[in-house]
Design an enzyme around this catalytic site. Sequence first.
Site, PDB file in Angstrom:
ATOM      1  N   ARG A  92     -16.908   1.039  -1.355  1.00 29.19           N
ATOM      2  CA  ARG A  92     -15.632   1.687  -1.707  1.00 29.19           C
ATOM      3  C   ARG A  92     -15.860   2.944  -2.547  1.00 29.19           C
ATOM      4  O   ARG A  92     -15.406   3.058  -3.686  1.00 29.19           O
ATOM      5  CB  ARG A  92     -14.706   0.705  -2.441  1.00 29.19           C
ATOM      6  CG  ARG A  92     -14.409  -0.579  -1.719  1.00 29.19           C
ATOM      7  CD  ARG A  92     -13.676  -0.453  -0.401  1.00 29.19           C
ATOM      8  NE  ARG A  92     -12.328   0.046  -0.505  1.00 29.19           N
ATOM      9  CZ  ARG A  92     -11.265  -0.730  -0.699  1.00 29.19           C
ATOM     10  NH1 ARG A  92     -11.425  -2.007  -0.920  1.00 29.19           N
ATOM     11  NH2 ARG A  92     -10.058  -0.223  -0.735  1.00 29.19           N
ATOM     12  N   ASN A 134       0.806  -1.226   0.000  1.00 27.33           N
ATOM     13  CA  ASN A 134       0.000   0.000   0.000  1.00 27.33           C
ATOM     14  C   ASN A 134       0.831   1.264   0.000  1.00 27.33           C
ATOM     15  O   ASN A 134       0.284   2.367  -0.012  1.00 27.33           O
ATOM     16  CB  ASN A 134      -0.976  -0.016   1.183  1.00 27.33           C
ATOM     17  CG  ASN A 134      -2.031  -1.086   1.002  1.00 27.33           C
ATOM     18  OD1 ASN A 134      -2.175  -1.652  -0.089  1.00 27.33           O
ATOM     19  ND2 ASN A 134      -2.746  -1.404   2.066  1.00 27.33           N
ATOM     20  N   ARG A 145      -2.389 -11.110  -3.933  1.00 28.54           N
ATOM     21  CA  ARG A 145      -2.383  -9.650  -4.149  1.00 28.54           C
ATOM     22  C   ARG A 145      -1.480  -8.951  -3.127  1.00 28.54           C
ATOM     23  O   ARG A 145      -0.958  -7.880  -3.388  1.00 28.54           O
ATOM     24  CB  ARG A 145      -3.804  -9.091  -4.028  1.00 28.54           C
ATOM     25  CG  ARG A 145      -4.741  -9.459  -5.156  1.00 28.54           C
ATOM     26  CD  ARG A 145      -6.072  -8.774  -5.005  1.00 28.54           C
ATOM     27  NE  ARG A 145      -5.873  -7.390  -4.630  1.00 28.54           N
ATOM     28  CZ  ARG A 145      -6.618  -6.744  -3.730  1.00 28.54           C
ATOM     29  NH1 ARG A 145      -7.607  -7.370  -3.124  1.00 28.54           N
ATOM     30  NH2 ARG A 145      -6.383  -5.484  -3.433  1.00 28.54           N
ATOM     31  N   CYS A 187     -16.075  -3.594  -3.804  1.00 29.88           N
ATOM     32  CA  CYS A 187     -15.365  -4.875  -3.709  1.00 29.88           C
ATOM     33  C   CYS A 187     -15.949  -5.640  -2.537  1.00 29.88           C
ATOM     34  O   CYS A 187     -16.967  -5.254  -1.972  1.00 29.88           O
ATOM     35  CB  CYS A 187     -13.869  -4.633  -3.518  1.00 29.88           C
ATOM     36  SG  CYS A 187     -13.521  -4.008  -1.884  1.00 29.88           S
TER      37      CYS A 187
HETATM   38  C1  EPZ Z   1      -6.456   1.886   1.666  1.00 25.94           C
HETATM   39  O1  EPZ Z   1      -7.690   1.726   0.990  1.00 25.94           O
HETATM   40  C2  EPZ Z   1      -5.789   0.527   1.588  1.00 25.94           C
HETATM   41  N1  EPZ Z   1      -5.557   0.167   0.200  1.00 25.94           N
HETATM   42  C3  EPZ Z   1      -6.670  -0.520   2.252  1.00 25.94           C
HETATM   43  O2  EPZ Z   1      -5.957  -1.754   2.235  1.00 25.94           O
HETATM   44  C4  EPZ Z   1      -6.910  -0.114   3.694  1.00 25.94           C
HETATM   45  O3  EPZ Z   1      -7.783  -1.039   4.295  1.00 25.94           O
HETATM   46  C5  EPZ Z   1      -7.523   1.294   3.744  1.00 25.94           C
HETATM   47  O4  EPZ Z   1      -6.669   2.221   3.043  1.00 25.94           O
HETATM   48  C6  EPZ Z   1      -7.701   1.797   5.166  1.00 25.94           C
HETATM   49  O5  EPZ Z   1      -6.470   1.818   5.814  1.00 25.94           O
HETATM   50  C7  EPZ Z   1      -4.504   0.708  -0.456  1.00 25.94           C
HETATM   51  O6  EPZ Z   1      -3.762   1.507   0.083  1.00 25.94           O
HETATM   52  C8  EPZ Z   1      -4.287   0.247  -1.867  1.00 25.94           C
HETATM   53  P1  EPZ Z   1      -9.829   4.702   2.575  1.00 25.94           P
HETATM   54  P2  EPZ Z   1      -8.578   3.045   0.642  1.00 25.94           P
HETATM   55  O7  EPZ Z   1     -10.032   5.620   1.438  1.00 25.94           O
HETATM   56  O8  EPZ Z   1      -7.683   4.150   0.253  1.00 25.94           O
HETATM   57  C9  EPZ Z   1     -14.462   5.494   2.872  1.00 25.94           C
HETATM   58  C10 EPZ Z   1      -5.609  -4.032   1.874  1.00 25.94           C
HETATM   59  O9  EPZ Z   1      -6.126  -5.031   2.396  1.00 25.94           O
HETATM   60  N2  EPZ Z   1     -14.249   6.382   1.722  1.00 25.94           N
HETATM   61  O10 EPZ Z   1      -9.020   5.159   3.759  1.00 25.94           O
HETATM   62  O11 EPZ Z   1      -9.646   2.641  -0.285  1.00 25.94           O
HETATM   63  C11 EPZ Z   1     -14.351   4.030   2.475  1.00 25.94           C
HETATM   64  O12 EPZ Z   1     -15.591   3.560   1.984  1.00 25.94           O
HETATM   65  C12 EPZ Z   1      -6.483  -2.857   1.486  1.00 25.94           C
HETATM   66  O13 EPZ Z   1      -4.377  -3.889   1.657  1.00 25.94           O
HETATM   67  C13 EPZ Z   1     -15.294   7.225   1.314  1.00 25.94           C
HETATM   68  O14 EPZ Z   1     -16.377   7.227   1.886  1.00 25.94           O
HETATM   69  O15 EPZ Z   1      -9.189   3.331   2.079  1.00 25.94           O
HETATM   70  C14 EPZ Z   1     -13.973   3.352   3.742  1.00 25.94           C
HETATM   71  O16 EPZ Z   1     -15.136   3.125   4.509  1.00 25.94           O
HETATM   72  C15 EPZ Z   1      -7.958  -3.106   1.739  1.00 25.94           C
HETATM   73  N3  EPZ Z   1     -15.094   8.022   0.231  1.00 25.94           N
HETATM   74  C16 EPZ Z   1     -13.105   4.395   4.457  1.00 25.94           C
HETATM   75  O17 EPZ Z   1     -13.392   5.652   3.814  1.00 25.94           O
HETATM   76  C17 EPZ Z   1     -13.906   8.040  -0.445  1.00 25.94           C
HETATM   77  O18 EPZ Z   1     -13.779   8.819  -1.407  1.00 25.94           O
HETATM   78  C18 EPZ Z   1     -11.623   4.124   4.364  1.00 25.94           C
HETATM   79  O19 EPZ Z   1     -11.274   4.178   3.033  1.00 25.94           O
HETATM   80  C19 EPZ Z   1     -12.869   7.187  -0.014  1.00 25.94           C
HETATM   81  C20 EPZ Z   1     -13.065   6.373   1.073  1.00 25.94           C
END
Ligand code: EPZ
Length: 420
Positions: A121, A23, A398, A116
């Site tokens: 997401r 990540n 992955r 997903c």
């Molecule tokens: C990153 O995902 C990681 N992926 C995830 O790891 C990790 O679980 C997550 O951060 C939280 O730490 C990568 O870095 C590639 P977020 P990301 O945006 O960026 C909501 C793994 O297993 N949200 O912090 O998608 C979202 O729905 C993966 O390695 C919005 O509402 O996480 C979620 O509930 C899985 N609107 C929360 O925020 C947005 O525009 C956290 O999402 C974006 C997110």
Amino acid sequence: MDCYHIIGQNRLNGKVCLHGAKNSALPILAATILSNKQSVIHNCPQLTDIKAACDILEYIGCTVTRQGQSVVVDPSGICRGDIPDNLMREMRSSIIFLGALAARLGKTCVSFPGGCELGARPIDLHLFGLRKLGLIINEEHGLLDCTAPGRLKGAKIVLSFPSVGATENILLACVLAQGTTTIANAAREPEIIDLANYLNACGAQVRGAGSDTIVVEGVPKLHGAEHSVIPDRIVAATYLAAAAATGGEVLVQDCCPLHLESILPVFEHAGCVVSCTQNSIYLSAKQPLKAVPVIRTLPYPGFPTDAQAPLMAMLSLAQGTSVIVENIFENRFKHVPEMLKMGADIKVEGRVAVVSGVSRLHSAKVYASDLRAGAALVVAALAAQGESEVYGLSHIDRGYENLDTTLQNLGARMIRKYEE
Ligand code: EPZ
């Protein structure tokens, strides 16, 4: 379909050298296109998600060369700014290329990443931040057709949630913008700091990464850089959970204990002995595991959602009841039904899982639904009585490099089999 055959109840013992953080490598690979000069990214793990990111880089015209744990990216040949649906679908976090493509080319078109296994997401925060920088984004027919009329302009952006991906996308877009950008309520994960360090090595001016307020002075041009990706804290937590679940002991080397500051106390609360040096973590689980009253997943520096499933697998064997509250994703307990097949006693109500420890798990045929759920099932199978089969390895591939050989070196009796 590939599967792991795992004969459980071998105490894991030995040393693990940790690979680089998926990540962190992903946004850094996207960032390599911000200049037309070569970058060399070291400690870049060999994972299918990393391959997917390299496929995108090559599709838009970069030359990408894998040299062992390093990836060399020459972005001078970039000739297109669209990412086709098939490449976007290989890895939903490909959305991280949006900000970089907009900043480098001023025009890009990518398909809307679907939801997903973890939930919807959404990317509303990504689009909100990029629009604040002046990017015009038309959303129609599942596509994001983006145009930057001239150079993007710095802005004050306040995120309603410290989204990791949104913080990264905004960072990638604003480093070349005109003027100053402030990202308030920014994500504070170590991967954000790593990305900022790479960007600054390329000549960007990013300050405050790791805090909730990041300030970026846009620069007209960047150059390439050589950078080594930070260790993967979630993979470290997974190996520690595997050692704890099997009553073994493990030394995780080449890691950053500081990044696991909210995770290690859980192992200690469960009765494990944990000691750290600057770049290693030792864990021993000679005593029966004890339940941990409550674990709440939170944005960094809170307990990370990605470690929830592997540690739940460990706690399914602890004496007593642990309560796990999943505050980040709405659907991140999909490993539970599979663990129930192995004799776990876990009750899920919405975002709360009540884990009542059992004296033993038994073998079963189980299916991974996502990356960390797969890791949890491997941890459970390593501790279970008998021979389990874990399917859905494409999810595990992955995020875990050489998971089977690493665990075999710790004494696990497991092999990877291909079955029709
Ligand atoms: C990153 O995902 C990681 N992926 C995830 O790891 C990790 O679980 C997550 O951060 C939280 O730490 C990568 O870095 C590639 P977020 P990301 O945006 O960026 C909501 C793994 O297993 N949200 O912090 O998608 C979202 O729905 C993966 O390695 C919005 O509402 O996480 C979620 O509930 C899985 N609107 C929360 O925020 C947005 O525009 C956290 O999402 C974006 C997110």
